[in-house]
Design a protein around this motif. Structure first.
Motif, PDB file in Angstrom:
ATOM      1  N   TYR A  72       0.839  -1.205   0.000  1.00  0.00           N
ATOM      2  CA  TYR A  72       0.000   0.000   0.000  1.00  0.00           C
ATOM      3  C   TYR A  72       0.876   1.259   0.000  1.00  0.00           C
ATOM      4  CZ  TYR A  72      -3.431   3.447   1.541  1.00  0.00           C
ATOM      5  OH  TYR A  72      -4.239   4.553   1.641  1.00  0.00           O
ATOM      6  N   CYS A  73       1.817   1.339   0.935  1.00  0.00           N
ATOM      7  CA  CYS A  73       2.681   2.519   1.027  1.00  0.00           C
ATOM      8  C   CYS A  73       3.654   2.595  -0.141  1.00  0.00           C
ATOM      9  CB  CYS A  73       3.423   2.544   2.361  1.00  0.00           C
ATOM     10  SG  CYS A  73       2.341   2.766   3.799  1.00  0.00           S
ATOM     11  N   LEU A  74       4.154   1.463  -0.591  1.00  0.00           N
ATOM     12  CA  LEU A  74       5.066   1.448  -1.731  1.00  0.00           C
ATOM     13  C   LEU A  74       4.379   2.015  -2.964  1.00  0.00           C
ATOM     14  CD1 LEU A  74       7.804   0.725  -2.905  1.00  0.00           C
ATOM     15  CD2 LEU A  74       6.918  -1.583  -3.342  1.00  0.00           C
ATOM     16  N   HIS A  75       3.159   1.588  -3.213  1.00  0.00           N
ATOM     17  CA  HIS A  75       2.398   2.105  -4.350  1.00  0.00           C
ATOM     18  C   HIS A  75       2.194   3.612  -4.215  1.00  0.00           C
ATOM     19  CE1 HIS A  75      -1.289   2.944  -6.692  1.00  0.00           C
ATOM     20  NE2 HIS A  75      -0.747   2.087  -7.538  1.00  0.00           N
ATOM     21  N   MET A  76       1.782   4.043  -3.036  1.00  0.00           N
ATOM     22  CA  MET A  76       1.516   5.457  -2.792  1.00  0.00           C
ATOM     23  C   MET A  76       2.775   6.305  -3.009  1.00  0.00           C
ATOM     24  SD  MET A  76       0.464   7.347   0.779  1.00  0.00           S
ATOM     25  CE  MET A  76      -0.831   6.184   1.103  1.00  0.00           C
ATOM     26  N   HIS A  77       3.892   5.880  -2.428  1.00  0.00           N
ATOM     27  CA  HIS A  77       5.086   6.720  -2.472  1.00  0.00           C
ATOM     28  C   HIS A  77       5.835   6.652  -3.794  1.00  0.00           C
ATOM     29  CE1 HIS A  77       4.393   8.297   1.390  1.00  0.00           C
ATOM     30  NE2 HIS A  77       4.220   7.080   1.878  1.00  0.00           N
ATOM     31  N   THR A  78       5.741   5.557  -4.528  1.00  0.00           N
ATOM     32  CA  THR A  78       6.323   5.569  -5.868  1.00  0.00           C
ATOM     33  C   THR A  78       5.519   6.499  -6.771  1.00  0.00           C
ATOM     34  OG1 THR A  78       5.153   3.524  -6.436  1.00  0.00           O
ATOM     35  CG2 THR A  78       7.465   3.315  -5.756  1.00  0.00           C
ATOM     36  N   ASN A  79       4.209   6.508  -6.612  1.00  0.00           N
ATOM     37  CA  ASN A  79       3.401   7.455  -7.391  1.00  0.00           C
ATOM     38  C   ASN A  79       3.681   8.896  -6.985  1.00  0.00           C
ATOM     39  OD1 ASN A  79       2.117   5.658  -9.120  1.00  0.00           O
ATOM     40  ND2 ASN A  79       0.494   5.230  -7.655  1.00  0.00           N
TER      41      ASN A  79
END
Length: 174
Positions: A72-79
Protein backbone atom coordinates in the motif's frame (compact mmCIF):
# COMPACT_ATOMS: atom_id res chain seq x y z
CA UNK A 1 -15.23 -1.77 17.81
CA UNK A 2 -15.96 -0.12 14.48
CA UNK A 3 -14.86 -2.09 11.44
CA UNK A 4 -15.06 -1.70 7.72
CA UNK A 5 -14.52 -4.08 4.85
CA UNK A 6 -11.28 -3.91 2.92
CA UNK A 7 -10.07 -6.12 0.14
CA UNK A 8 -6.87 -8.10 0.07
CA UNK A 9 -4.90 -9.36 -2.87
CA UNK A 10 -3.29 -12.75 -2.99
CA UNK A 11 -0.25 -13.67 -5.01
CA UNK A 12 -1.54 -17.23 -5.08
CA UNK A 13 -4.96 -16.42 -6.54
CA UNK A 14 -4.85 -17.79 -10.10
CA UNK A 15 -7.54 -15.34 -11.19
CA UNK A 16 -5.21 -12.43 -10.36
CA UNK A 17 -5.35 -9.37 -8.10
CA UNK A 18 -8.79 -8.23 -9.28
CA UNK A 19 -10.38 -11.51 -8.27
CA UNK A 20 -8.49 -11.56 -4.98
CA UNK A 21 -9.69 -8.02 -4.28
CA UNK A 22 -13.26 -9.28 -4.50
CA UNK A 23 -12.73 -11.33 -1.32
CA UNK A 24 -13.64 -8.95 1.51
CA UNK A 25 -11.87 -9.06 4.84
CA UNK A 26 -13.02 -7.05 7.83
CA UNK A 27 -10.43 -4.79 9.45
CA UNK A 28 -10.86 -1.57 11.36
CA UNK A 29 -10.58 1.82 9.68
CA UNK A 30 -7.74 3.31 11.73
CA UNK A 31 -8.52 6.93 10.85
CA UNK A 32 -12.15 6.56 11.89
CA UNK A 33 -11.54 4.35 14.91
CA UNK A 34 -8.74 6.46 16.41
CA UNK A 35 -9.11 9.94 14.85
CA UNK A 36 -6.96 11.75 17.43
CA UNK A 37 -4.16 9.25 17.01
CA UNK A 38 -4.47 9.42 13.23
CA UNK A 39 -4.36 13.23 13.23
CA UNK A 40 -1.35 13.19 15.56
CA UNK A 41 0.45 10.83 13.18
CA UNK A 42 -0.41 13.04 10.20
CA UNK A 43 0.98 16.02 12.13
CA UNK A 44 4.14 14.12 13.07
CA UNK A 45 4.60 13.10 9.44
CA UNK A 46 4.17 16.69 8.22
CA UNK A 47 6.61 18.02 10.83
CA UNK A 48 9.18 15.35 9.93
CA UNK A 49 9.18 16.40 6.25
CA UNK A 50 9.80 20.08 6.98
CA UNK A 51 13.01 21.30 5.42
CA UNK A 52 13.80 18.03 3.66
CA UNK A 53 14.17 17.62 -0.10
CA UNK A 54 10.90 16.07 -1.36
CA UNK A 55 12.87 13.57 -3.49
CA UNK A 56 14.80 12.40 -0.44
CA UNK A 57 11.53 12.07 1.50
CA UNK A 58 10.08 9.75 -1.13
CA UNK A 59 13.26 7.66 -1.43
CA UNK A 60 13.26 7.08 2.34
CA UNK A 61 9.57 6.17 2.33
CA UNK A 62 9.97 3.84 -0.63
CA UNK A 63 12.96 2.04 0.93
CA UNK A 64 11.23 1.54 4.26
CA UNK A 65 8.05 0.34 2.54
CA UNK A 66 10.08 -2.17 0.52
CA UNK A 67 11.79 -3.49 3.65
CA UNK A 68 8.48 -3.74 5.51
CA UNK A 69 6.72 -5.37 2.52
CA UNK A 70 4.04 -2.68 2.58
CA UNK A 71 2.53 -2.70 -0.90
CA UNK A 72 0.00 0.00 0.00
CA UNK A 73 2.68 2.52 1.03
CA UNK A 74 5.07 1.45 -1.73
CA UNK A 75 2.40 2.11 -4.35
CA UNK A 76 1.52 5.46 -2.79
CA UNK A 77 5.09 6.72 -2.47
CA UNK A 78 6.32 5.57 -5.87
CA UNK A 79 3.40 7.45 -7.39
CA UNK A 80 4.15 10.50 -5.21
CA UNK A 81 7.79 10.32 -6.34
CA UNK A 82 6.76 10.19 -10.01
CA UNK A 83 4.51 13.21 -9.53
CA UNK A 84 7.47 15.01 -7.94
CA UNK A 85 9.54 14.30 -11.06
CA UNK A 86 11.49 11.23 -9.92
CA UNK A 87 12.84 9.06 -12.76
CA UNK A 88 11.74 5.49 -13.38
CA UNK A 89 15.40 4.42 -13.38
CA UNK A 90 15.95 5.65 -9.84
CA UNK A 91 12.64 4.24 -8.62
CA UNK A 92 13.60 0.81 -9.94
CA UNK A 93 17.00 1.01 -8.26
CA UNK A 94 15.85 1.88 -4.72
CA UNK A 95 15.51 -1.81 -3.83
CA UNK A 96 19.11 -2.46 -4.90
CA UNK A 97 20.64 0.93 -4.20
CA UNK A 98 23.89 -0.51 -2.80
CA UNK A 99 24.56 -2.21 -6.14
CA UNK A 100 23.45 0.90 -8.06
CA UNK A 101 25.05 3.68 -6.02
CA UNK A 102 25.73 5.79 -9.10
CA UNK A 103 21.99 6.49 -9.32
CA UNK A 104 22.02 8.23 -5.91
CA UNK A 105 23.94 11.07 -4.34
CA UNK A 106 26.14 10.38 -1.31
CA UNK A 107 23.57 12.18 0.84
CA UNK A 108 20.75 9.98 -0.51
CA UNK A 109 22.88 6.87 0.06
CA UNK A 110 23.48 7.93 3.68
CA UNK A 111 19.74 8.44 4.16
CA UNK A 112 18.94 5.06 2.57
CA UNK A 113 21.49 3.29 4.80
CA UNK A 114 20.06 5.00 7.88
CA UNK A 115 16.54 4.06 6.74
CA UNK A 116 17.58 0.41 6.55
CA UNK A 117 19.28 0.45 9.95
CA UNK A 118 16.34 2.10 11.72
CA UNK A 119 13.72 0.03 9.90
CA UNK A 120 15.59 -3.18 10.68
CA UNK A 121 16.70 -2.02 14.14
CA UNK A 122 16.03 -5.45 15.68
CA UNK A 123 18.76 -6.91 13.42
CA UNK A 124 21.53 -5.17 15.37
CA UNK A 125 20.61 -1.61 16.15
CA UNK A 126 21.86 1.41 14.25
CA UNK A 127 25.58 0.89 13.62
CA UNK A 128 27.88 3.77 14.54
CA UNK A 129 29.32 3.98 11.02
CA UNK A 130 25.85 4.28 9.44
CA UNK A 131 24.88 7.00 11.91
CA UNK A 132 28.21 8.83 11.41
CA UNK A 133 27.81 8.77 7.64
CA UNK A 134 24.33 10.26 7.90
CA UNK A 135 25.59 12.87 10.39
CA UNK A 136 28.31 13.82 7.90
CA UNK A 137 25.70 14.64 5.25
CA UNK A 138 22.97 16.26 7.35
CA UNK A 139 23.17 18.98 9.95
CA UNK A 140 21.64 18.12 13.33
CA UNK A 141 18.20 19.54 12.51
CA UNK A 142 18.06 17.77 9.14
CA UNK A 143 19.24 14.52 10.71
CA UNK A 144 16.53 14.77 13.35
CA UNK A 145 13.97 15.27 10.58
CA UNK A 146 15.30 12.31 8.59
CA UNK A 147 15.06 10.14 11.71
CA UNK A 148 11.52 11.39 12.36
CA UNK A 149 10.61 10.65 8.73
CA UNK A 150 11.94 7.10 9.06
CA UNK A 151 9.93 6.66 12.26
CA UNK A 152 6.74 7.95 10.64
CA UNK A 153 6.96 5.78 7.53
CA UNK A 154 7.64 2.73 9.68
CA UNK A 155 4.52 3.59 11.69
CA UNK A 156 2.45 4.14 8.54
CA UNK A 157 3.70 0.80 7.15
CA UNK A 158 2.60 -0.96 10.31
CA UNK A 159 -0.79 0.74 10.30
CA UNK A 160 -1.36 -0.19 6.65
CA UNK A 161 -0.22 -3.79 7.10
CA UNK A 162 -2.15 -4.43 10.31
CA UNK A 163 -5.37 -2.91 8.96
CA UNK A 164 -5.20 -4.69 5.61
CA UNK A 165 -4.77 -1.64 3.35
CA UNK A 166 -4.68 -2.61 -0.33
CA UNK A 167 -2.21 -1.14 -2.80
CA UNK A 168 -3.88 1.22 -5.24
CA UNK A 169 -6.69 2.29 -2.92
CA UNK A 170 -5.07 5.46 -1.56
CA UNK A 171 -7.87 7.93 -0.96
CA UNK A 172 -5.80 11.05 -0.25
CA UNK A 173 -6.88 14.20 -1.99
CA UNK A 174 -4.36 16.10 -4.05
Amino acid sequence: MTTHTTHTTSLTNPAGPAAAAASPRTRLDFAKSAPKVFRALVGFDAAAREGLDPTLVELVQIRSSLLNHCAYCLHMHTNDARRAGESEDRLHMVAVWREARHFFTEKEQAALALTEAVTLVSDGGVPDDVYAEAAAHFDEEELAHVLALILTINTWNRVALSTGKVAGTDGRRR
